[in-house]
Design a protein around this motif. Sequence first.
Motif, PDB file in Angstrom:
ATOM      1  N   ILE A 254       0.279  -1.113   0.469  1.00 13.67           N
ATOM      2  CA  ILE A 254       0.005  -0.302  -0.041  1.00 13.67           C
ATOM      3  C   ILE A 254       0.537   0.992   0.034  1.00 13.67           C
ATOM      4  O   ILE A 254       0.422   2.140  -0.683  1.00 13.67           O
ATOM      5  CB  ILE A 254      -1.222  -0.527   1.179  1.00 13.67           C
ATOM      6  N   PRO A 255       2.199   1.622   0.882  1.00 18.13           N
ATOM      7  CA  PRO A 255       2.828   2.369   0.935  1.00 18.13           C
ATOM      8  C   PRO A 255       3.092   2.660  -0.749  1.00 18.13           C
ATOM      9  O   PRO A 255       3.701   3.881  -0.738  1.00 18.13           O
ATOM     10  CB  PRO A 255       3.930   2.332   1.990  1.00 18.13           C
ATOM     11  N   TYR A 256       3.590   1.491  -1.408  1.00 20.34           N
ATOM     12  CA  TYR A 256       4.335   1.698  -2.206  1.00 20.34           C
ATOM     13  C   TYR A 256       3.670   2.203  -3.329  1.00 20.34           C
ATOM     14  O   TYR A 256       4.141   3.551  -4.387  1.00 20.34           O
ATOM     15  CB  TYR A 256       4.998  -0.084  -2.906  1.00 20.34           C
ATOM     16  N   VAL A 257       2.723   1.756  -3.619  1.00 20.32           N
ATOM     17  CA  VAL A 257       1.224   2.442  -4.533  1.00 20.32           C
ATOM     18  C   VAL A 257       1.085   3.519  -4.155  1.00 20.32           C
ATOM     19  O   VAL A 257       0.711   4.171  -4.931  1.00 20.32           O
ATOM     20  CB  VAL A 257       0.005   1.659  -3.676  1.00 20.32           C
ATOM     21  N   ILE A 258       0.702   4.018  -3.430  1.00 16.73           N
ATOM     22  CA  ILE A 258       0.744   6.106  -3.116  1.00 16.73           C
ATOM     23  C   ILE A 258       1.478   5.847  -3.422  1.00 16.73           C
ATOM     24  O   ILE A 258       1.642   7.583  -3.026  1.00 16.73           O
ATOM     25  CB  ILE A 258       1.000   6.003  -1.298  1.00 16.73           C
ATOM     26  N   ILE A 259       2.965   5.919  -3.158  1.00 14.15           N
ATOM     27  CA  ILE A 259       3.974   6.684  -3.488  1.00 14.15           C
ATOM     28  C   ILE A 259       4.178   6.698  -4.749  1.00 14.15           C
ATOM     29  O   ILE A 259       4.088   8.064  -5.483  1.00 14.15           O
ATOM     30  CB  ILE A 259       5.557   6.542  -2.180  1.00 14.15           C
ATOM     31  N   THR A 260       3.915   5.670  -5.103  1.00 15.52           N
ATOM     32  CA  THR A 260       3.665   5.762  -6.823  1.00 15.52           C
ATOM     33  C   THR A 260       2.805   6.725  -7.891  1.00 15.52           C
ATOM     34  O   THR A 260       2.843   7.719  -7.906  1.00 15.52           O
ATOM     35  CB  THR A 260       4.158   4.134  -7.397  1.00 15.52           C
ATOM     36  N   ALA A 261       1.271   6.735  -6.823  1.00 17.24           N
ATOM     37  CA  ALA A 261       0.108   7.286  -7.006  1.00 17.24           C
ATOM     38  C   ALA A 261       0.896   8.552  -7.531  1.00 17.24           C
ATOM     39  O   ALA A 261       0.453   9.651  -8.037  1.00 17.24           O
ATOM     40  CB  ALA A 261      -0.775   7.258  -6.503  1.00 17.24           C
ATOM     41  N   MET A 262       0.960   8.820  -6.281  1.00 15.90           N
ATOM     42  CA  MET A 262       1.624  10.729  -5.581  1.00 15.90           C
ATOM     43  C   MET A 262       2.378  11.291  -6.492  1.00 15.90           C
ATOM     44  O   MET A 262       2.549  12.632  -6.779  1.00 15.90           O
ATOM     45  CB  MET A 262       2.510  11.109  -3.698  1.00 15.90           C
ATOM     46  N   PHE A 263       3.970  10.269  -6.984  1.00 16.10           N
ATOM     47  CA  PHE A 263       4.594  11.327  -7.773  1.00 16.10           C
ATOM     48  C   PHE A 263       3.508  11.370  -9.505  1.00 16.10           C
ATOM     49  O   PHE A 263       4.362  12.243 -10.071  1.00 16.10           O
ATOM     50  CB  PHE A 263       5.415   9.836  -8.524  1.00 16.10           C
TER      51      PHE A 263
END
Length: 86
Positions: free
Chosen positions: A9-18
């Motif tokens: 979940i954190p990696y998905v959130i970080i990728t989405a924010m980029f």
Amino acid sequence: MPVPFETLIPYVIITAMFGVSGAGLSKIKNMNNGGKKHRWSIDQWDKQMMDRDRRLTGYIRGQTDNPIAPAGFELNNPWRVEKRFS
């Protein structure tokens, strides 16, 4: 051994924010340039012409095909004159 989805979940959130921030910056640059693509490697001549276009149309990337300059453009000189010494 499978990876629990909670760790991703954190990696998905970080990728989405980029992705969101990149799209937002691209849109802002596009809006600042009057709907045209961002310009790279602008030299002095391009800067002068872009300043001229801004004074003619009001937009830094705006261009006009009107052969007659608007009223007041003859007094709209970008050069600054220095004060002479006596």
